[in-house]
Design a protein around this motif. Structure first.
Motif, PDB file in Angstrom:
ATOM      1  N   ASP A 148     -35.027  32.476  25.477  1.00  0.00           N
ATOM      2  CA  ASP A 148     -34.667  32.797  26.857  1.00  0.00           C
ATOM      3  C   ASP A 148     -33.194  32.519  27.158  1.00  0.00           C
ATOM      4  O   ASP A 148     -32.671  33.013  28.163  1.00  0.00           O
ATOM      5  N   THR A 151     -29.685  36.502  26.982  1.00  0.00           N
ATOM      6  CA  THR A 151     -30.199  37.491  27.923  1.00  0.00           C
ATOM      7  C   THR A 151     -29.765  38.921  27.604  1.00  0.00           C
ATOM      8  O   THR A 151     -30.266  39.867  28.206  1.00  0.00           O
ATOM      9  N   ASN A 156     -25.725  35.305  28.220  1.00  0.00           N
ATOM     10  CA  ASN A 156     -26.685  34.208  28.158  1.00  0.00           C
ATOM     11  C   ASN A 156     -26.796  33.554  29.536  1.00  0.00           C
ATOM     12  O   ASN A 156     -26.196  34.027  30.501  1.00  0.00           O
ATOM     13  N   VAL A 157     -27.576  32.484  29.611  1.00  0.00           N
ATOM     14  CA  VAL A 157     -27.868  31.872  30.906  1.00  0.00           C
ATOM     15  C   VAL A 157     -26.791  30.903  31.379  1.00  0.00           C
ATOM     16  O   VAL A 157     -26.882  30.385  32.496  1.00  0.00           O
TER      17      VAL A 157
END
Length: 273
Positions: A148, A151, A156-157
């Motif tokens: 997760d 992304t 990315n987060v």
């Protein structure tokens, strides 16, 4: 390459000494990508070397990989006999489009943060169900799975000022039967598809990377048959998630994903004494 817009370098020795994040800042770990092309927007580097995070730590339940751990350090990790998935570490290290010189400098965390579809440290840590620890600028920390964390292609987060501290790999994942498949358009080219399968709870955990813009994981409670696996992949991965660049077109990457996934399923379906 010289970064001639950088005017200062911070060298914190602890989390408490991390400077306030400003526009124009960048974390510096290995720097193999950072110094590879112009970064005209940067004015300050925050060097992580003096934080001296232990590269690799083994606890009773986890392998902790510091974000600053180099590829060479990870590849050289001595693994106990019951880590039967340990060959994945060496296979993914060798999936880099990089020389041994880069291995000694490039970091695991840098590969995740760059978030290229073909990042082999993404493939490895996602397949081993790694959990990222993120230091946030307000002093908090967050946890997110590697699958997760990424992304999209180079996305990315991480928010501004967030720092990837490390990745925790459960030892249970290293004790699973696994299978690795990778393909490139050229003998030493960038991965166009990199798939890893593992037997988990009598089922199959399949991780698809490089072919897709972000890691895709398929979980089966029992080992699927060939048609069941194919149908699941076609349903889980629409054409829009297949990566499109000079290293492979989406239609070809899809076919390679289906082919390599079936090879993995066939290998792991064999019950060993």
């Amino acid at each position: 390459m010289d970064l001639n817009t950088v005017t200062s370098i911070a060298r914190p020795r602890s989390r408490g000494q991390l400077p306030r994040w400003n526009s124009g800042d960048a974390w510096l770990a290995g720097g193999t990508w950072l110094f590879s092309e112009p970064q005209a927007h940067l004015t300050r580097l925050i060097d992580l070397a003096d934080l001296r995070w232990p590269a690799l730590t083994v606890t009773d339940s986890e392998l902790l990989i510091a974000a600053t751990c180099t590829v060479a350090e990870l590849d050289a990790l001595p693994c106990p006999p019951d880590w039967i998935a340990a060959p994945l570490i060496n296979s993914c290290c060798r999936a880099f489009l990089a020389s041994f010189k880069i291995w000694k400098t490039a970091t695991v965390g840098g590969n995740l943060c760059l978030s290229l579809p073909a990042g082999p440290m993404i493939s490895l840590t996602a397949a081993l169900e790694g959990i990222c620890t993120i230091w946030q600028p307000d002093g908090q920390r967050a946890s997110v799975s590697v699958a997760d964390f990424i992304t999209g292609d180079q996305r990315n987060v991480l928010a501004e000022g967030d720092l990837l501290r490390g990745i925790a790999i459960p030892l249970a994942a290293l004790r699973r039967r696994s299978a690795f498949r990778q393909i490139s358009l050229t003998p030493v080219g960038r991965s166009a598809a990199l798939l890893i399968g593992a037997v988990k709870d009598d089922g199959l955990l399949l991780t698809v990377t490089a072919a897709t813009v972000r890691p895709i994981q398929l979980r089966f409670t029992a080992m699927p048959d060939a048609s069941g696996l194919r149908d699941a992949i076609l349903k889980a991965i629409p054409e829009s998630l297949y990566h499109d660049d000079l290293h492979g077109k989406p239609a070809w990457r899809q076919q390679m994903t289906l082919r390599l996934a079936e090879e993995i399923r066939a290998e792991l379906s064999v019950v060993r004494p």
